[in-house]
Design a protein around this motif. Sequence first.
Motif, PDB file in Angstrom:
ATOM      1  N   LYS A  21      63.919  16.058 103.790  1.00 46.04           N
ATOM      2  CA  LYS A  21      63.505  14.654 104.307  1.00 46.04           C
ATOM      3  C   LYS A  21      64.974  13.564 103.473  1.00 46.04           C
ATOM      4  CE  LYS A  21      58.765  15.307 104.521  1.00 46.04           C
ATOM      5  NZ  LYS A  21      57.362  14.648 103.774  1.00 46.04           N
ATOM      6  N   ARG A  35      57.683  11.150 106.372  1.00 47.37           N
ATOM      7  CA  ARG A  35      59.227  11.381 107.070  1.00 47.37           C
ATOM      8  C   ARG A  35      60.764  10.627 105.718  1.00 47.37           C
ATOM      9  NH1 ARG A  35      55.885   7.795 109.356  1.00 47.37           N
ATOM     10  NH2 ARG A  35      55.757   7.657 111.558  1.00 47.37           N
ATOM     11  N   ALA A  84      64.917   7.542 110.685  1.00 49.29           N
ATOM     12  CA  ALA A  84      64.773   8.614 109.895  1.00 49.29           C
ATOM     13  C   ALA A  84      65.622  10.123 109.994  1.00 49.29           C
ATOM     14  CB  ALA A  84      63.471   9.064 109.638  1.00 49.29           C
ATOM     15  N   THR A  85      65.681  10.353 111.688  1.00 49.14           N
ATOM     16  CA  THR A  85      65.933  11.654 111.941  1.00 49.14           C
ATOM     17  C   THR A  85      67.601  11.465 111.946  1.00 49.14           C
ATOM     18  OG1 THR A  85      65.680  10.441 114.198  1.00 49.14           O
ATOM     19  CG2 THR A  85      63.920  12.505 113.097  1.00 49.14           C
TER      20      THR A  85
END
Length: 202
Positions: A11, A59, A180-181
């Motif tokens: 993460k 996340r 977050a991605t």
Amino acid sequence: MARKPVKKQLKPLLILDLDETLIHASSTLLRPDFDFQVFHYYVYKRPGLDHFLRACAERFELAIWSSASDDYVAEVVQHIMPPDIPLAFVWGRSRCTLMVAPQIDDFGYYNTDYPSHYEYAKKLRKVRTRGFDLQQVLIVDDTPHKVRNCYGNAIYPTPYLGQLDDEELPILLKYLETLATNENLRSIEKRQWQQRITTSPE
């Protein structure tokens, strides 16, 4: 001395400040419904803090970095962090670097005519030495001077001064969810992030 190799992160790392970002601490009572006391301070949690931390932990890998004294930071973290959420690190003033902070004028520009002062800065190279990829690191701090060397990684929330009607954390969470991605968090323009979130269609 060789650099520690960058580790594979499951993460992104989200580093959170404490005072005026997640909490407000005052040596005098603002109102009687304070959340807890640390030393001689009455501490008020920012509205929505509990949900914010749990949602972020889904996340991000979380860490705390404050320029307050190490013992104060440890005590506050004990009160606000759910025990089942691990932290990558909890850092206080001893991990900061004392630097001259130039003053910013009323238009947001550095102004050499204004007197400078010293500020405890947070240098992300210290995070890099722990093996974190800075392309996958965000740092949230209400004081730009303290993270002025973290360009590309920093998000500046509105300072929290204990007001009951504060709505910053839900807006910040929504913004963080959009990041977050991403593979390179440093490359994303973060100025005026509040306006973009609050004016975007649902």
